[in-house]
Design a protein around this motif. Sequence first.
Motif, mmCIF file in Angstrom:
data_model
loop_
_atom_site.group_PDB
_atom_site.id
_atom_site.type_symbol
_atom_site.label_atom_id
_atom_site.label_comp_id
_atom_site.label_asym_id
_atom_site.label_seq_id
_atom_site.Cartn_x
_atom_site.Cartn_y
_atom_site.Cartn_z
ATOM 1 N N VAL A 1 0.860 -1.184 0.000
ATOM 2 C CA VAL A 1 0.000 0.000 0.000
ATOM 3 C C VAL A 1 0.898 1.236 0.000
ATOM 4 C CG1 VAL A 1 -1.711 1.281 1.347
ATOM 5 C CG2 VAL A 1 -1.851 -1.220 1.184
ATOM 6 N N LEU A 2 0.596 2.210 -0.856
ATOM 7 C CA LEU A 2 1.372 3.456 -0.866
ATOM 8 C C LEU A 2 1.294 4.095 0.519
ATOM 9 C CD1 LEU A 2 0.302 5.037 -4.287
ATOM 10 C CD2 LEU A 2 2.509 4.021 -3.715
ATOM 11 N N ARG B 1 1.718 4.095 -17.958
ATOM 12 C CA ARG B 1 2.856 3.578 -18.741
ATOM 13 C C ARG B 1 3.467 2.341 -18.091
ATOM 14 N NH1 ARG B 1 4.618 9.129 -19.185
ATOM 15 N NH2 ARG B 1 3.558 9.923 -21.024
ATOM 16 N N LEU B 2 3.467 2.327 -16.763
ATOM 17 C CA LEU B 2 4.094 1.199 -16.065
ATOM 18 C C LEU B 2 3.245 -0.070 -16.118
ATOM 19 C CD1 LEU B 2 5.784 2.860 -12.934
ATOM 20 C CD2 LEU B 2 6.878 2.066 -15.030
ATOM 21 N N LYS B 3 1.963 0.045 -16.554
ATOM 22 C CA LYS B 3 1.119 -1.167 -16.694
ATOM 23 C C LYS B 3 1.766 -2.176 -17.635
ATOM 24 C CE LYS B 3 -3.518 0.455 -15.653
ATOM 25 N NZ LYS B 3 -4.615 1.223 -16.250
ATOM 26 N N ASP B 4 2.400 -1.637 -18.716
ATOM 27 C CA ASP B 4 3.033 -2.508 -19.710
ATOM 28 C C ASP B 4 4.168 -3.348 -19.133
ATOM 29 O OD1 ASP B 4 1.337 -1.409 -21.519
ATOM 30 O OD2 ASP B 4 2.824 -0.024 -22.386
ATOM 31 N N VAL B 5 4.749 -2.901 -18.017
ATOM 32 C CA VAL B 5 5.828 -3.696 -17.419
ATOM 33 C C VAL B 5 5.358 -4.329 -16.115
ATOM 34 C CG1 VAL B 5 7.860 -2.748 -18.545
ATOM 35 C CG2 VAL B 5 6.854 -1.498 -16.633
ATOM 36 N N GLY B 6 4.021 -4.532 -16.010
ATOM 37 C CA GLY B 6 3.495 -5.348 -14.920
ATOM 38 C C GLY B 6 3.251 -4.632 -13.608
ATOM 39 N N VAL B 7 3.030 -3.311 -13.653
ATOM 40 C CA VAL B 7 2.723 -2.592 -12.421
ATOM 41 C C VAL B 7 1.240 -2.208 -12.426
ATOM 42 C CG1 VAL B 7 3.206 -0.537 -11.018
ATOM 43 C CG2 VAL B 7 5.062 -1.659 -12.278
ATOM 44 N N CYS B 8 0.472 -2.735 -11.462
ATOM 45 C CA CYS B 8 -0.943 -2.378 -11.359
ATOM 46 C C CYS B 8 -1.156 -1.523 -10.124
ATOM 47 C CB CYS B 8 -1.814 -3.623 -11.231
ATOM 48 S SG CYS B 8 -1.721 -4.605 -12.716
ATOM 49 N N SER B 9 -2.036 -0.529 -10.268
ATOM 50 C CA SER B 9 -2.322 0.336 -9.134
ATOM 51 C C SER B 9 -3.816 0.573 -9.062
ATOM 52 C CB SER B 9 -1.560 1.654 -9.335
ATOM 53 O OG SER B 9 -2.291 2.747 -8.843
ATOM 54 N N ALA B 10 -4.409 0.331 -7.917
ATOM 55 C CA ALA B 10 -5.839 0.595 -7.730
ATOM 56 C C ALA B 10 -6.017 1.150 -6.327
ATOM 57 C CB ALA B 10 -6.655 -0.675 -7.906
ATOM 58 N N GLY C 1 -4.992 2.921 -3.279
ATOM 59 C CA GLY C 1 -3.624 3.130 -2.797
ATOM 60 C C GLY C 1 -2.772 1.878 -2.895
ATOM 61 N N ARG C 2 -3.339 0.771 -3.451
ATOM 62 C CA ARG C 2 -2.586 -0.493 -3.480
ATOM 63 C C ARG C 2 -1.852 -0.658 -4.805
ATOM 64 N NH1 ARG C 2 -1.550 -5.072 -1.025
ATOM 65 N NH2 ARG C 2 -2.744 -4.419 0.806
ATOM 66 N N VAL C 3 -0.595 -1.102 -4.715
ATOM 67 C CA VAL C 3 0.231 -1.300 -5.905
ATOM 68 C C VAL C 3 0.688 -2.750 -5.953
ATOM 69 C CG1 VAL C 3 2.417 -0.662 -7.018
ATOM 70 C CG2 VAL C 3 1.043 1.089 -5.887
ATOM 71 N N GLU C 4 0.623 -3.351 -7.150
ATOM 72 C CA GLU C 4 1.197 -4.683 -7.341
ATOM 73 C C GLU C 4 2.267 -4.628 -8.418
ATOM 74 O OE1 GLU C 4 -2.354 -7.864 -6.250
ATOM 75 O OE2 GLU C 4 -1.328 -7.968 -8.194
ATOM 76 N N ILE C 5 3.431 -5.151 -8.103
ATOM 77 C CA ILE C 5 4.479 -5.274 -9.120
ATOM 78 C C ILE C 5 4.586 -6.751 -9.446
ATOM 79 C CG2 ILE C 5 6.896 -4.866 -9.690
ATOM 80 C CD1 ILE C 5 7.001 -2.683 -7.616
ATOM 81 N N ASN C 6 4.275 -7.061 -10.707
ATOM 82 C CA ASN C 6 4.226 -8.448 -11.127
ATOM 83 C C ASN C 6 5.586 -9.120 -10.980
ATOM 84 O OD1 ASN C 6 2.467 -10.407 -12.000
ATOM 85 N ND2 ASN C 6 3.169 -10.223 -14.140
ATOM 86 N N ASP C 7 6.618 -8.421 -11.469
ATOM 87 C CA ASP C 7 7.967 -8.938 -11.332
ATOM 88 C C ASP C 7 8.961 -7.773 -11.288
ATOM 89 O OD1 ASP C 7 10.290 -10.374 -11.263
ATOM 90 O OD2 ASP C 7 10.309 -10.786 -13.415
#
Lengths: 228, 228
Positions: free
Chosen positions: A172-173, A197-206, A208-214
Amino acid sequence: MAKVCADSICKIELLRALSPEVRDCLLSRARTRDVKRGETLSWQGDRAETLKIVTRGWVKLFRVSEEGHEAVVNTLGHGQSFDEVPALLGGESAVSAEAITDATVLMLNLSDICSCTNARAELSQAVLSAAQIHMNSMTNQIEGLKIKTATQRLGEFLLQQSGEHDGLRSFVLPFGKVVLAGMLGMKPESLSRAFSRLKDVGVCSAGGRVEINDPATLRDWMLQQSIR
Amino acid sequence: MAKVCADSICKIELLRALSPEVRDCLLSRARTRDVKRGETLSWQGDRAETLKIVTRGWVKLFRVSEEGHEAVVNTLGHGQSFDEVPALLGGESAVSAEAITDATVLMLNLSDICSCTNARAELSQAVLSAAQIHMNSMTNQIEGLKIKTATQRLGEFLLQQSGEHDGLRSFVLPFGKVVLAGMLGMKPESLSRAFSRLKDVGVCSAGGRVEINDPATLRDWMLQQSIR
């Protein structure tokens, strides 16, 4: 205050640099201050009477320019300190400080210094080390602002928050996106574009929560970016 | 080195902060180094063995990012120092340093410290003051990079160079436009555009010479600019 040293406060780097005598003496005269989100702790230009250490929540350091615009200079979390040098030398704060979440700050009065042997010399050394850490961090920030794109700066911040380990990371941010945009030197709408832009490299944000795929993929992408 | 203190070196703020005994002792062990434009003085990550003071010409401090791009962190002229804290604490340089004009640098070894009474305490105090000046200057720079346009940053730099007095001001830029662009966090072509924009408020630039028709007009224009 003496028994606070049983908990996490004594693990704070600046305090660990002191001998137990000087540290306990300093802590015995310390004050803690609880502040609500949005409350101002100190003002730029005021005499910095205390060295301040954040022990809970987050604090932003900011400046207001002659034109009336606010620049977020830094955001500090647990164990990070500010106003060290002016508190020791008797100068003015270079920045204002405001709580950006509910927070607790430990305030240490260095001029009202105890009679322990070596207190002044130990504190000078600890404050010099803290100044060095600040200067390194500011140098990193200046480097980023001068030669990295807004999206690269966001990517770096997210990797720091994720702990930089590999594998799926979710967190969480620590504070809101308006402060985050200011901290990274962009407008809130540019922050939204950078997240897209970062969605393309696997970063999701919804929310305040952020997920980095790898994180490894994100790091590789950042290294391939050219100068803006 | 003892007699250099008859000239401008003793007016340098960091040295003025010391007692005559400690200063003379330190200067008697100092080395000076003359460097040609383009020559590297020290490297980021190397052990900072000396505190360095620019006594002639200009030096840029820079970092090279992981992606291989250079960021100019600062430019230093007469009397400005760097590497103070790591020279005192025995740490590494946070930046590399390169002469951007022919230059002379005074190198002070703080660890090989003389036996004068109070030498260590005086040096700690002087280095802390220098660290405070650096942090204030970096805070200004971060504020500028985050909330000012490239043209505003150029305007501020030119006003500083002009001495900020009113009436026609004419002066020569202290170093080339490529370094200036890097220092202000923009590409050389953006610097040319920023100079073009400033023509409307009476700033002319040809070769390395700059004329400000009326600094007050430039200052007023800067205050009217809105956030980028």
